[in-house]
Design an enzyme around this catalytic site. Sequence first.
Site, PDB file in Angstrom:
ATOM      1  N   ASN A 163     -34.892  20.133  59.650  1.00  0.00           N
ATOM      2  CA  ASN A 163     -35.785  19.539  58.648  1.00  0.00           C
ATOM      3  C   ASN A 163     -36.974  20.485  58.496  1.00  0.00           C
ATOM      4  O   ASN A 163     -37.846  20.531  59.357  1.00  0.00           O
ATOM      5  CB  ASN A 163     -36.237  18.155  59.129  1.00  0.00           C
ATOM      6  CG  ASN A 163     -37.085  17.431  58.092  1.00  0.00           C
ATOM      7  OD1 ASN A 163     -37.415  17.994  57.036  1.00  0.00           O
ATOM      8  ND2 ASN A 163     -37.444  16.197  58.387  1.00  0.00           N
ATOM      9  N   LYS A 174     -38.322  21.479  62.071  1.00  0.00           N
ATOM     10  CA  LYS A 174     -37.869  20.586  63.130  1.00  0.00           C
ATOM     11  C   LYS A 174     -36.372  20.807  63.303  1.00  0.00           C
ATOM     12  O   LYS A 174     -35.660  20.932  62.305  1.00  0.00           O
ATOM     13  CB  LYS A 174     -38.092  19.144  62.652  1.00  0.00           C
ATOM     14  CG  LYS A 174     -38.616  18.178  63.673  1.00  0.00           C
ATOM     15  CD  LYS A 174     -39.040  16.911  62.960  1.00  0.00           C
ATOM     16  CE  LYS A 174     -38.313  15.728  63.552  1.00  0.00           C
ATOM     17  NZ  LYS A 174     -38.659  14.475  62.888  1.00  0.00           N
ATOM     18  N   ARG A 201     -31.879  18.879  55.944  1.00  0.00           N
ATOM     19  CA  ARG A 201     -32.377  17.756  55.160  1.00  0.00           C
ATOM     20  C   ARG A 201     -32.980  18.321  53.871  1.00  0.00           C
ATOM     21  O   ARG A 201     -33.831  19.210  53.902  1.00  0.00           O
ATOM     22  CB  ARG A 201     -33.469  17.036  55.927  1.00  0.00           C
ATOM     23  CG  ARG A 201     -34.065  15.927  55.102  1.00  0.00           C
ATOM     24  CD  ARG A 201     -35.369  15.459  55.659  1.00  0.00           C
ATOM     25  NE  ARG A 201     -35.840  14.312  54.896  1.00  0.00           N
ATOM     26  CZ  ARG A 201     -37.102  13.946  54.847  1.00  0.00           C
ATOM     27  NH1 ARG A 201     -38.021  14.625  55.499  1.00  0.00           N
ATOM     28  NH2 ARG A 201     -37.457  12.911  54.137  1.00  0.00           N
ATOM     29  N   HIS A 245     -35.075   8.139  52.005  1.00  0.00           N
ATOM     30  CA  HIS A 245     -34.569   7.696  53.316  1.00  0.00           C
ATOM     31  C   HIS A 245     -33.064   7.417  53.264  1.00  0.00           C
ATOM     32  O   HIS A 245     -32.532   6.681  54.098  1.00  0.00           O
ATOM     33  CB  HIS A 245     -35.232   6.379  53.795  1.00  0.00           C
ATOM     34  CG  HIS A 245     -36.668   6.481  54.160  1.00  0.00           C
ATOM     35  ND1 HIS A 245     -37.570   5.470  53.868  1.00  0.00           N
ATOM     36  CD2 HIS A 245     -37.369   7.433  54.795  1.00  0.00           C
ATOM     37  CE1 HIS A 245     -38.759   5.806  54.315  1.00  0.00           C
ATOM     38  NE2 HIS A 245     -38.670   7.003  54.876  1.00  0.00           N
ATOM     39  N   HIS A 288     -35.936   0.089  56.699  1.00  0.00           N
ATOM     40  CA  HIS A 288     -36.363   1.307  57.412  1.00  0.00           C
ATOM     41  C   HIS A 288     -37.887   1.283  57.392  1.00  0.00           C
ATOM     42  O   HIS A 288     -38.511   1.572  56.374  1.00  0.00           O
ATOM     43  CB  HIS A 288     -35.816   2.540  56.693  1.00  0.00           C
ATOM     44  CG  HIS A 288     -36.289   3.837  57.288  1.00  0.00           C
ATOM     45  ND1 HIS A 288     -35.456   4.729  57.927  1.00  0.00           N
ATOM     46  CD2 HIS A 288     -37.521   4.396  57.346  1.00  0.00           C
ATOM     47  CE1 HIS A 288     -36.148   5.758  58.353  1.00  0.00           C
ATOM     48  NE2 HIS A 288     -37.412   5.592  58.007  1.00  0.00           N
ATOM     49  N   GLY A 324     -41.044   2.753  59.231  1.00  0.00           N
ATOM     50  CA  GLY A 324     -41.700   3.682  60.156  1.00  0.00           C
ATOM     51  C   GLY A 324     -43.070   3.962  59.582  1.00  0.00           C
ATOM     52  O   GLY A 324     -43.745   3.051  59.091  1.00  0.00           O
ATOM     53  N   ASN A 325     -43.458   5.208  59.602  1.00  0.00           N
ATOM     54  CA  ASN A 325     -44.705   5.576  58.961  1.00  0.00           C
ATOM     55  C   ASN A 325     -44.557   5.393  57.449  1.00  0.00           C
ATOM     56  O   ASN A 325     -45.365   4.765  56.785  1.00  0.00           O
ATOM     57  CB  ASN A 325     -45.011   7.019  59.345  1.00  0.00           C
ATOM     58  CG  ASN A 325     -46.434   7.350  59.096  1.00  0.00           C
ATOM     59  OD1 ASN A 325     -47.259   6.467  58.887  1.00  0.00           O
ATOM     60  ND2 ASN A 325     -46.730   8.630  59.093  1.00  0.00           N
ATOM     61  N   ARG A 368     -49.383   4.632  52.606  1.00  0.00           N
ATOM     62  CA  ARG A 368     -49.048   4.514  51.177  1.00  0.00           C
ATOM     63  C   ARG A 368     -49.165   3.061  50.720  1.00  0.00           C
ATOM     64  O   ARG A 368     -48.826   2.145  51.459  1.00  0.00           O
ATOM     65  CB  ARG A 368     -47.628   5.010  50.905  1.00  0.00           C
ATOM     66  CG  ARG A 368     -47.518   6.513  50.964  1.00  0.00           C
ATOM     67  CD  ARG A 368     -46.083   6.972  50.782  1.00  0.00           C
ATOM     68  NE  ARG A 368     -45.748   7.927  51.822  1.00  0.00           N
ATOM     69  CZ  ARG A 368     -44.519   8.176  52.250  1.00  0.00           C
ATOM     70  NH1 ARG A 368     -43.482   7.559  51.726  1.00  0.00           N
ATOM     71  NH2 ARG A 368     -44.317   9.048  53.201  1.00  0.00           N
ATOM     72  N   ARG A 399     -49.258   0.619  66.167  1.00  0.00           N
ATOM     73  CA  ARG A 399     -49.713   0.355  67.544  1.00  0.00           C
ATOM     74  C   ARG A 399     -51.222   0.136  67.578  1.00  0.00           C
ATOM     75  O   ARG A 399     -51.721  -0.780  68.232  1.00  0.00           O
ATOM     76  CB  ARG A 399     -49.349   1.528  68.460  1.00  0.00           C
ATOM     77  CG  ARG A 399     -47.901   1.566  68.807  1.00  0.00           C
ATOM     78  CD  ARG A 399     -47.516   2.884  69.386  1.00  0.00           C
ATOM     79  NE  ARG A 399     -47.521   3.929  68.356  1.00  0.00           N
ATOM     80  CZ  ARG A 399     -46.881   5.072  68.442  1.00  0.00           C
ATOM     81  NH1 ARG A 399     -46.204   5.350  69.520  1.00  0.00           N
ATOM     82  NH2 ARG A 399     -46.911   5.957  67.463  1.00  0.00           N
ATOM     83  N   GLY A 451     -39.531   3.730  63.374  1.00  0.00           N
ATOM     84  CA  GLY A 451     -40.573   3.540  64.394  1.00  0.00           C
ATOM     85  C   GLY A 451     -41.027   2.109  64.595  1.00  0.00           C
ATOM     86  O   GLY A 451     -41.027   1.594  65.724  1.00  0.00           O
ATOM     87  N   GLU A 486     -37.837  -0.439  65.180  1.00  0.00           N
ATOM     88  CA  GLU A 486     -37.181  -0.287  66.486  1.00  0.00           C
ATOM     89  C   GLU A 486     -38.084  -0.713  67.642  1.00  0.00           C
ATOM     90  O   GLU A 486     -37.600  -1.139  68.688  1.00  0.00           O
ATOM     91  CB  GLU A 486     -36.764   1.181  66.697  1.00  0.00           C
ATOM     92  CG  GLU A 486     -35.637   1.605  65.777  1.00  0.00           C
ATOM     93  CD  GLU A 486     -35.403   3.109  65.777  1.00  0.00           C
ATOM     94  OE1 GLU A 486     -35.659   3.761  66.799  1.00  0.00           O
ATOM     95  OE2 GLU A 486     -34.965   3.632  64.735  1.00  0.00           O
ATOM     96  N   ASN A 487     -39.404  -0.572  67.438  1.00  0.00           N
ATOM     97  CA  ASN A 487     -40.312  -0.722  68.579  1.00  0.00           C
ATOM     98  C   ASN A 487     -41.256  -1.913  68.570  1.00  0.00           C
ATOM     99  O   ASN A 487     -41.711  -2.336  69.624  1.00  0.00           O
ATOM    100  CB  ASN A 487     -41.161   0.543  68.718  1.00  0.00           C
ATOM    101  CG  ASN A 487     -40.323   1.744  69.066  1.00  0.00           C
ATOM    102  OD1 ASN A 487     -39.636   1.746  70.087  1.00  0.00           O
ATOM    103  ND2 ASN A 487     -40.333   2.746  68.214  1.00  0.00           N
ATOM    104  N   GLU A 543     -31.081  10.183  61.790  1.00  0.00           N
ATOM    105  CA  GLU A 543     -30.782  10.980  60.594  1.00  0.00           C
ATOM    106  C   GLU A 543     -30.175  12.333  60.970  1.00  0.00           C
ATOM    107  O   GLU A 543     -29.324  12.852  60.255  1.00  0.00           O
ATOM    108  CB  GLU A 543     -32.072  11.190  59.788  1.00  0.00           C
ATOM    109  CG  GLU A 543     -32.529   9.908  59.116  1.00  0.00           C
ATOM    110  CD  GLU A 543     -33.985   9.942  58.687  1.00  0.00           C
ATOM    111  OE1 GLU A 543     -34.856   9.704  59.539  1.00  0.00           O
ATOM    112  OE2 GLU A 543     -34.244  10.204  57.508  1.00  0.00           O
TER     113      GLU A 543
END
Length: 394
Positions: free
Chosen positions: A7, A14, A88, A177, A203, A205-206, A236, A280, A326, A329-330, A379
């Site tokens: 990515n 990454k 990606r 996504h 989905h 996450g951030n 966003r 968090r 994120g 899942e958490n 992914e």
Amino acid sequence: MKILAVNAGSSSLKFTLIELPSKNTIASGLFEKIGIGNSMYTIKFNGEKITKEVDLKDHAVAVEVLMQELVDMHIIASLDEIEGIGHRIVHGGQEFKESIILTEDVLRRIEKYNELAPLHNPANIMGVRAFMQVLPHVTNVGVFDTAFHSTMEPKEYLYAVPYEWYQELGVRKYGFHGTSHRYIYKTISEALGRDDLKVINCHIGNGGSITAIDSGKVVDTTMGFTPLAGIMMGTRSGDIDASLIEYVMKKTGKSITEVTNDLNKKSGLLGISGVSSDSRDVEEAINEGNERAILAQEMYCQKIANYIAMYNNLLGGADVITLTAGVGENSKTTRKNIIEKIASLGVKIDDVKNDMRGEFSCISSDDSAIPVYVVPTNEELMIALDTLELINNK
Ligand code: ADP
């Protein structure tokens, strides 16, 4: 067989090295600040993490350093072990409906859509060219964020704006996504042994998007022409009334770019809570009684619940609701809050089952009208699997 999933961002790269068919992650890492000074990289392998600072003038140099490290760290014996590289790519326009082997000709076709994702596509393509330069004999595959959503019908993907905007400018909902949504559908349908599932996948996450999927085909998704649309996210806004842009510009003297930046980077959980974009931190502030953090969390969960209810109607009744990324899942508190807000659908949480993080698991009670699962996304694995498939069919 070893496949690299990549990515590439404008100044980052990454990677995850995946063994197939075992699906094991062998190593992963991140190159940062490429071409902007003080560049550095981290590589994780065998439970250890190395971090080094080194001058990386461009992505090709980063790829060269990565290849050297993979050999020096004995992650691979020689570069010949890398049999494919999956990249990606954020935007494939209306043209790329599935993953594809990348050639210079294909890259030029993808570049036509750079305007639709100016922050991402040119960087993704730069990453591909860097690998082509350093490893000229290895097959590169492009995996598009937009591709899975290409099954949407015009009644779902069109905006009610002048039709010429669609015809002449390509203004429509594309959705993002897609690789994650596709991975979740594949995982849940394999786990439940059915390929005709109606799934609402969240989905979150951030960034965040919700997708309604029927038998592996996307019916609708919340992100739109860009990833700004849909649910409220870390920074966003999600859906807004477009008229407020001109109003805020006139009142504040901000340019359209500044207001758009505010909607992308200073809104969402951060904008409302004033605390953070990270759930968090927001949860911590909630525990301290911070009113705006409480409001932000309520808005966040309500907007997700509203879309779940809407997509349940669109699908004619979902078979399963899945939560991933994120937050999904958490964060057990966010999951509980969302599920309590869709009680009218007969969906019920099981607090004991919900008391976990990051595992594939059913979290709804036995008498829930629709089962709810947490499904960790991957992914990179999806990219590697597509790459392997295209190499095998070459
Ligand atoms: P991205 O969209 O950048 O890929 P991720 O899917 O990795 O983001 O999600 C990152 C977000 O997940 C963080 O910003 C944070 O809000 C949330 N998150 C991660 N761990 C936890 C946790 N233990 N509890 C609550 N939220 C978490």
